[in-house]
Write an enzyme that holds these catalytic residues in place. Structure first.
Site, PDB file in Angstrom:
ATOM      1  N   SER A 105       0.833  -1.197   0.000  1.00  0.00           N
ATOM      2  CA  SER A 105       0.000   0.000   0.000  1.00  0.00           C
ATOM      3  C   SER A 105       0.876   1.258   0.000  1.00  0.00           C
ATOM      4  O   SER A 105       1.682   1.452  -0.895  1.00  0.00           O
ATOM      5  CB  SER A 105      -0.966  -0.039   1.186  1.00  0.00           C
ATOM      6  OG  SER A 105      -1.897   1.005   1.124  1.00  0.00           O
TER       7      SER A 105
ATOM      8  N   ASP B  77     -10.233  -4.126  -4.699  1.00  0.00           N
ATOM      9  CA  ASP B  77      -9.610  -3.203  -3.744  1.00  0.00           C
ATOM     10  C   ASP B  77     -10.434  -1.922  -3.665  1.00  0.00           C
ATOM     11  O   ASP B  77     -10.619  -1.225  -4.669  1.00  0.00           O
ATOM     12  CB  ASP B  77      -8.179  -2.901  -4.188  1.00  0.00           C
ATOM     13  CG  ASP B  77      -7.353  -2.216  -3.112  1.00  0.00           C
ATOM     14  OD1 ASP B  77      -7.889  -1.329  -2.428  1.00  0.00           O
ATOM     15  OD2 ASP B  77      -6.169  -2.569  -2.973  1.00  0.00           O
TER      16      ASP B  77
ATOM     17  N   HIS C 241      -8.579  -4.558  -0.092  1.00  0.00           N
ATOM     18  CA  HIS C 241      -7.296  -3.926   0.226  1.00  0.00           C
ATOM     19  C   HIS C 241      -6.603  -4.583   1.414  1.00  0.00           C
ATOM     20  O   HIS C 241      -5.374  -4.614   1.463  1.00  0.00           O
ATOM     21  CB  HIS C 241      -7.510  -2.434   0.513  1.00  0.00           C
ATOM     22  CG  HIS C 241      -6.229  -1.650   0.584  1.00  0.00           C
ATOM     23  ND1 HIS C 241      -5.448  -1.406  -0.529  1.00  0.00           N
ATOM     24  CD2 HIS C 241      -5.593  -1.065   1.640  1.00  0.00           C
ATOM     25  CE1 HIS C 241      -4.385  -0.691  -0.170  1.00  0.00           C
ATOM     26  NE2 HIS C 241      -4.449  -0.486   1.133  1.00  0.00           N
TER      27      HIS C 241
END
Length: 290
Positions: A170, A235, A264
């Site tokens: 991320s 996501d 996610h």
């Protein structure tokens, strides 16, 4: 990372802020620290002291596998570092840049499990303003933080670049891409990567503006190491299109892992996740070196 209103969109383009402000508004959510570094009686070694917020029921022998210390970044911040000896004969050492809203305390049990599963030791760090690292989160600090971690890993443990795999998750893909664009390493793993800050906020943006933060998409073509991209197709934070774009821009990208239905924060719960990591480390990288 949050979306903007139409008025916010107008403000950005009519009076664009500096990249640091975009970064601060879009990205950084440091949690309440879940750990501390405690000096021993001789004041020459730190040990990890986890709070209940770390949510890890550990055994003393597991804590013995973890070494912690501080590194100093070029911007003057003390950066908390953690070295996890997850296996006796590691194939690589992972330099792991974690995701948002977590710190080393929360990640420590995951590192032990992941390292033993893929036969790698793991070195990680907290960004400025996260955990017990000093300073405040910013884009410039993010790049200085990973540089400090990189230098600490090299100098403390004498590990050569070809034995290091950079892993970014991320927001952690931002410093990972930056470092990988400047150094050749054993490999790079981009887990739910973002192309740039503006593209996360506004999905219809197709170019990199001069005030954009985290322009990873512009740095990806300079990565000379093998790259594995992992992304969930559902996501909800960083759209799947970001993973696709990063995969297409990395010159030595291997077969990616697109996890159908994954969001996610649940990528690691899919069996294909550890399977693909093991294949990448034990098969793909062997082939790329022959």
């Amino acid at each position: 990372m949050n979306g903007f209103s139409f008025s916010g969109f107008c403000c950005l383009f009519c009076c664009p802020p500096c990249p640091g402000r975009i970064a601060a508004k879009l990205a950084f959510l440091p949690p309440e620290p879940t750990y501390n570094f405690v000096l021993d009686e001789k004041n020459n070694k730190f040990t990890l002291d986890l709070s209940q917020r770390a949510e890890w029921q550990y055994l003393p022998r597991e804590l013995d596998q973890i070494e912690v210390f501080f590194a100093r970044s070029s911007r003057g911040n003390r950066i908390a570092c953690m070295y996890v000896r997850a296996c006796p004969n590691p194939k690589f050492t992972i330099l792991f840049s974690h995701g948002n809203a977590v710190d080393l305390g929360q990640m420590s049990s995951f590192y032990l499990g992941l390292g033993s599963e893929i036969n790698c030791n793991i070195f990680s760090y907290d960004y400025s303003g996260y955990g017990v690292s000093s300073g405040k989160p910013s884009e410039k600090n993010l790049y200085a933080d990973i540089d400090a971690a990189w230098q600490a890993l090299r100098s403390h443990y004498g590990i050569s670049p070809e034995k290091i795999i950079l892993y970014g998750q991320s927001i952690g893909t931002v410093p990972t891409v930056d470092l990988a664009s400047r150094y050749e390493v054993g490999a790079v793993i981009l887990h739910s990567p973002l192309t740039s800050g503006m593209r996360v906020a506004f999905s219809n943006i197709k170019r990199t503006w001069f005030f954009d933060a985290f322009p990873s998409i512009e740095k990806a073509p300079r990565i000379t190491s093998p790259v594995l991209v992992i992304h969930g197709t559902e996501d909800e934070i960083i759209d799947f299109s970001h993973g696709l774009a990063m995969y297409e821009k990395c010159p030595r990208a291997v077969e990616p892992l697109w996890l159908e239905g994954a969001g996610h924060n649940d990528v690691e719960s899919y069996g294909q996740y550890s399977d693909r990591l093991n294949q990448f480390i034990n098969v793909d990288l062997n082939q790329s070196n022959t």
